[in-house]
Write an enzyme that holds these catalytic residues in place. Structure first.
Site, short mmCIF file in Angstrom:
data_model
loop_
_atom_site.label_atom_id
_atom_site.label_comp_id
_atom_site.label_asym_id
_atom_site.label_seq_id
_atom_site.Cartn_x
_atom_site.Cartn_y
_atom_site.Cartn_z
N GLU A 1 -4.61 2.28 -4.49
CA GLU A 1 -3.15 2.37 -4.41
C GLU A 1 -2.54 1.12 -3.79
O GLU A 1 -1.42 1.12 -3.31
CB GLU A 1 -2.72 3.62 -3.63
CG GLU A 1 -2.92 3.55 -2.14
CD GLU A 1 -4.34 3.89 -1.67
OE1 GLU A 1 -4.52 3.96 -0.45
OE2 GLU A 1 -5.25 4.07 -2.49
N ASP B 1 0.85 -1.18 0.00
CA ASP B 1 0.00 0.00 0.00
C ASP B 1 0.89 1.24 0.00
O ASP B 1 1.87 1.30 0.76
CB ASP B 1 -0.89 -0.03 1.25
CG ASP B 1 -2.00 1.00 1.22
OD1 ASP B 1 -2.45 1.37 0.13
OD2 ASP B 1 -2.41 1.46 2.31
N ILE B 2 0.58 2.21 -0.86
CA ILE B 2 1.35 3.46 -0.89
C ILE B 2 0.89 4.31 0.29
O ILE B 2 -0.30 4.60 0.46
CB ILE B 2 1.12 4.23 -2.21
CG1 ILE B 2 1.52 3.36 -3.40
CG2 ILE B 2 1.92 5.54 -2.20
CD1 ILE B 2 1.19 3.98 -4.76
#
Length: 186
Positions: free
Chosen positions: A118, A75-76
């Protein structure tokens, strides 16, 4: 041979050539359509739906042949803030570049997919927990050291990663693997 035969032979060859051309064009269109159906349009990695199919196959294979595999969820960090500050075009550039960067950190047999928003999922066949942790760390470090385009000076981002390995304690079904990797992510 007679001139009439030569004329007929040329006409027959032209007909065959036309049919072969149609078959080749249809084959190319089919493959292009298939790629669109399994690939995320923005990042050019596999999409969520196709990832689920590959994940199911790997889980079944692991059960049948008593092999190991690992899953990394990525996950960003603070991606909403990036989109809010720099705009969605910048966010899209980061997603595209990140997907490519993650692929460059993997073996050819590994699978990366856009899981949603994301978040990305990485399937590592024939990979135990220690190797998967090393891969996750390699990805984390590569992302941290990269200046992503989207602004003139480039942006640095960080990612959070969670790893789960199958088989392992606490995992009795496929959904448990994703849940465990997700929990490790946070």
């Amino acid at each position: 041979q007679s001139p009439a035969f030569a004329r007929d032979a040329q006409a027959i060859l032209n007909l065959v050539q036309n049919q072969v051309t149609i078959v080749i064009d249809n084959s190319r269109l089919y493959e292009a359509t298939r790629q669109l159906a399994i690939t995320d349009g923005l990042t050019r990695v596999y999409n969520h739906r196709f990832f689920q199919e590959l994940f199911e196959k790997e889980y079944t294979r692991s059960d049948r042949y008593n092999t190991v595999f690992s899953l990394i969820m990525l996950d960003i960090d603070h991606f909403k803030k990036i989109n809010d500050t720099y705009g969605h075009l910048c966010g899209d550039e980061i997603l595209k570049s990140l997907a490519s960067l993650v692929k460059s950190c993997l073996r050819s047999m590994d699978i990366v997919a856009r899981y949603g928003g994301e978040e990305f999922a990485v399937l590592l066949p024939e990979t135990g927990g220690n190797e998967a942790m090393q891969t996750a760390e390699r990805i984390r470090r590569a992302v941290e050291e990269t200046a992503f385009m989207g602004t003139e000076q480039g942006l640095t981002v960080t990612v959070s990663l969670g790893v789960a390995t199958y088989p392992s304690r606490g995992i009795s079904e496929r959904a448990d693997i994703i849940a465990k990797a997700d929990a490790a992510l946070y």
